[in-house]
Design a protein around this motif. Sequence first.
Motif, short mmCIF file in Angstrom:
data_model
loop_
_atom_site.label_atom_id
_atom_site.label_comp_id
_atom_site.label_asym_id
_atom_site.label_seq_id
_atom_site.Cartn_x
_atom_site.Cartn_y
_atom_site.Cartn_z
N LEU A 42 0.84 -1.21 0.00
CA LEU A 42 0.00 0.00 0.00
C LEU A 42 0.87 1.25 0.00
O LEU A 42 0.49 2.29 -0.55
N GLN A 43 2.04 1.14 0.64
CA GLN A 43 2.89 2.34 0.80
C GLN A 43 4.05 2.36 -0.19
O GLN A 43 5.00 3.13 -0.01
N ALA A 44 3.95 1.54 -1.23
CA ALA A 44 5.07 1.47 -2.19
C ALA A 44 5.07 2.64 -3.16
O ALA A 44 5.75 2.60 -4.18
N GLY A 45 4.32 3.66 -2.84
CA GLY A 45 4.31 4.83 -3.73
C GLY A 45 3.17 4.72 -4.72
O GLY A 45 2.14 4.11 -4.45
N GLY A 46 3.34 5.30 -5.86
CA GLY A 46 2.26 5.27 -6.83
C GLY A 46 1.59 6.63 -6.88
O GLY A 46 1.69 7.42 -5.94
N LYS A 47 0.91 6.85 -7.99
CA LYS A 47 0.38 8.19 -8.26
C LYS A 47 -0.96 8.43 -7.59
O LYS A 47 -1.42 9.56 -7.50
N ARG A 48 -1.61 7.33 -7.14
CA ARG A 48 -2.96 7.43 -6.55
C ARG A 48 -3.93 8.09 -7.54
O ARG A 48 -4.74 8.93 -7.16
N ILE A 49 -3.79 7.74 -8.81
CA ILE A 49 -4.64 8.29 -9.85
C ILE A 49 -6.11 8.00 -9.56
O ILE A 49 -6.98 8.86 -9.76
N ARG A 50 -6.41 6.78 -9.09
CA ARG A 50 -7.81 6.41 -8.87
C ARG A 50 -8.44 7.24 -7.76
O ARG A 50 -9.53 7.82 -7.95
N PRO A 51 -7.80 7.34 -6.59
CA PRO A 51 -8.34 8.24 -5.57
C PRO A 51 -8.48 9.68 -6.08
O PRO A 51 -9.51 10.33 -5.80
N LEU A 52 -7.49 10.15 -6.82
CA LEU A 52 -7.58 11.54 -7.31
C LEU A 52 -8.76 11.72 -8.26
O LEU A 52 -9.44 12.75 -8.23
N LEU A 53 -9.01 10.72 -9.08
CA LEU A 53 -10.17 10.78 -9.97
C LEU A 53 -11.47 10.86 -9.17
O LEU A 53 -12.39 11.62 -9.50
N GLU A 66 -13.40 15.02 0.56
CA GLU A 66 -13.27 14.20 1.77
C GLU A 66 -14.34 13.11 1.84
O GLU A 66 -14.13 12.06 2.46
N MET A 67 -15.48 13.36 1.23
CA MET A 67 -16.56 12.38 1.27
C MET A 67 -16.18 11.08 0.58
O MET A 67 -16.80 10.04 0.79
N GLY A 68 -15.14 11.14 -0.24
CA GLY A 68 -14.75 9.94 -1.00
C GLY A 68 -13.61 9.16 -0.38
O GLY A 68 -13.17 8.16 -0.96
N VAL A 69 -13.15 9.55 0.80
CA VAL A 69 -11.88 8.98 1.28
C VAL A 69 -11.96 7.47 1.56
O VAL A 69 -11.02 6.73 1.23
N ASP A 70 -13.06 6.98 2.12
CA ASP A 70 -13.15 5.54 2.39
C ASP A 70 -13.24 4.74 1.10
O ASP A 70 -12.61 3.68 0.96
N THR A 71 -14.03 5.24 0.16
CA THR A 71 -14.15 4.56 -1.13
C THR A 71 -12.81 4.60 -1.87
O THR A 71 -12.41 3.60 -2.48
N ALA A 72 -12.14 5.74 -1.80
CA ALA A 72 -10.82 5.85 -2.44
C ALA A 72 -9.84 4.83 -1.84
O ALA A 72 -9.07 4.19 -2.56
N ALA A 73 -9.89 4.69 -0.52
CA ALA A 73 -9.01 3.71 0.14
C ALA A 73 -9.36 2.30 -0.33
O ALA A 73 -8.47 1.47 -0.59
N ALA A 74 -10.66 2.02 -0.45
CA ALA A 74 -11.09 0.69 -0.91
C ALA A 74 -10.56 0.42 -2.33
O ALA A 74 -10.05 -0.66 -2.62
N ILE A 75 -10.69 1.40 -3.19
CA ILE A 75 -10.21 1.25 -4.58
C ILE A 75 -8.71 0.99 -4.59
O ILE A 75 -8.21 0.11 -5.29
N GLU A 76 -7.99 1.74 -3.79
CA GLU A 76 -6.53 1.59 -3.74
C GLU A 76 -6.15 0.22 -3.15
O GLU A 76 -5.15 -0.38 -3.56
N MET A 77 -6.93 -0.28 -2.21
CA MET A 77 -6.68 -1.64 -1.68
C MET A 77 -6.85 -2.68 -2.79
O MET A 77 -6.05 -3.62 -2.91
N ILE A 78 -7.89 -2.52 -3.58
CA ILE A 78 -8.13 -3.49 -4.65
C ILE A 78 -7.08 -3.36 -5.74
O ILE A 78 -6.55 -4.37 -6.24
N HIS A 79 -6.73 -2.14 -6.10
CA HIS A 79 -5.66 -1.94 -7.07
C HIS A 79 -4.36 -2.60 -6.55
O HIS A 79 -3.67 -3.32 -7.28
N THR A 80 -4.06 -2.39 -5.29
CA THR A 80 -2.83 -2.91 -4.70
C THR A 80 -2.82 -4.44 -4.65
O THR A 80 -1.82 -5.08 -4.98
N TYR A 81 -3.96 -5.03 -4.23
CA TYR A 81 -4.01 -6.50 -4.19
C TYR A 81 -3.78 -7.05 -5.61
O TYR A 81 -3.10 -8.07 -5.78
#
Lengths: 297, 297
Positions: A42-53, A66-81
């Motif tokens: 999760l912390q290996a860097g990356g642009k976080r394009i999906r959360p930013l979108l 801010e309303m999207g932060v939990d969903t953004a984290a979920a997306i980033e977890m799935i991208h990372t897995y």
Amino acid sequence: MRIDPLDTFISHYKPLVENRLENAVTQLEAPESLKNSMLYSLQAGGKRIRPLLLFATLKAFGYKPEMGVDTAAAIEMIHTYSLIHDDLPSMDDDDLRRGKPTNHKVYGEATAILAGDALLTLAFKMVGSIDPETADANVKLALINTLSKAAGAEGMVGGQVADMEGEGEKLTLKELEYIHINKTGRLLAYSVLAGAEIAQANQSVKDKLSQFAHHIGLAFQIRDDILDLEGTEEQIGKPIGSDTENEKNTYPSLLSLEGAKKALTEHISQAKQALSTTGLDTTLLEQITDLIGLRNS
Amino acid sequence: MRIDPLDTFISHYKPLVENRLENAVTQLEAPESLKNSMLYSLQAGGKRIRPLLLFATLKAFGYKPEMGVDTAAAIEMIHTYSLIHDDLPSMDDDDLRRGKPTNHKVYGEATAILAGDALLTLAFKMVGSIDPETADANVKLALINTLSKAAGAEGMVGGQVADMEGEGEKLTLKELEYIHINKTGRLLAYSVLAGAEIAQANQSVKDKLSQFAHHIGLAFQIRDDILDLEGTEEQIGKPIGSDTENEKNTYPSLLSLEGAKKALTEHISQAKQALSTTGLDTTLLEQITDLIGLRNS
């Protein structure tokens, strides 16, 4: 008028999702080795394009990112897995990812597989636990169901299987697009559509954002393929030309490098065209579109 | 009075969840190889103990077992994905499961990993899509959040990591219980608690069912360990004594075979004791408890 230039936006909102990711894993009551393996990727860097979108989509509707932060984290977890599992010896067998050893190189294959499984599983709880003031129960369920569809057999995982099956074979452009619309595009598209869902957009606007998301998904992948040929190892964090070596079907291999660059420009232009019809304040989404088309890493 | 003996119940409700599983995968728009790999393991047999526990719990509340079919299918998808990933060469490296070649032996490692990922992902959509007349949005979210917790780093996946880390080391009974409460127990317990959630049980009854589920989870694992020593290869579908060979910590290795049998009897008895305090019609749940304690496969 640029109220919120992209770099200010990124420097403000990227840490927001990164902190959420760190907290979500750190507070788990689970074996330390598992948590460390999850955090490592999760912390290996990356642009976080999906959360930013997602954040930029909320902003386009006049909602707080801010309303999207939990969903953004979920997306980033799935991208990372998906990256952890893709890198495994039985899949792409990659030793490096963003210039660092891949998860299984550090934690071993078994833990890497399980860290991926745990991230995928946790993603659904992130969305299921969004503050009720941000999203009511029906919005959360819609977010969960569309996330499952985008990430699973009908989306990302299906695209990955098709990609594997196409290796060493000469695909048509249509087949290559199927792979990338699913493997890469669906989760990028979800990031935009999740924002529209939280903002409770009407169907017509959702359709236009779908069009936008379709084009940036393909643009993202074409840029990736071009970088594999034209980037430096330092920029992309892995050896150059690995697609060619793995006999991967890429846009340049099908369309020539020049043809791929033309297709990229075309998708970027169509993405912006779709945005312009939404009636939203899409300044940031346009800037992210350029970022996707021009990025060097 | 036995209104609904267990064998009638099983022959009626086992096909219900099996059909649901088949339909859910068959109708996916996804590569055929992926769907075949998912179906192969879903249809590899098995007792469907978890679905039966869920159905019997609903029955105990006087609800129709049919109300649990989507949740039961989700649980079975997660159970199945965990078996596919556990059997992989980098994990337990098993060639046989229920007497048939394991998923990766038939479809290859990469597809097996992805079939597991797809099943895990689909499980959340199964619960998220339950008919609104069966469960309202808040009940569905509660089911999703507790499923994520039971299956993820704080539950099943965490237990699997702890199990791997304990191999070759001499564990205490407490450490062994931690492993099994999480690796096996949490999803079994979820099957009961999901029924209570759908039935919108009060907290006091949920707590009693939690106690029940805790004891049957441990009983299930102890019986498993005993079968690994005393069963036949035909009964358990894999070579006898593989736990000993893999230097797994088991109840018999810690407590002796006789001690393990005594512990099994004790957990079965405490499970029934907990049931008797719920005030529900627990005839079927008691019969399933005996099935867990006495099963030969």
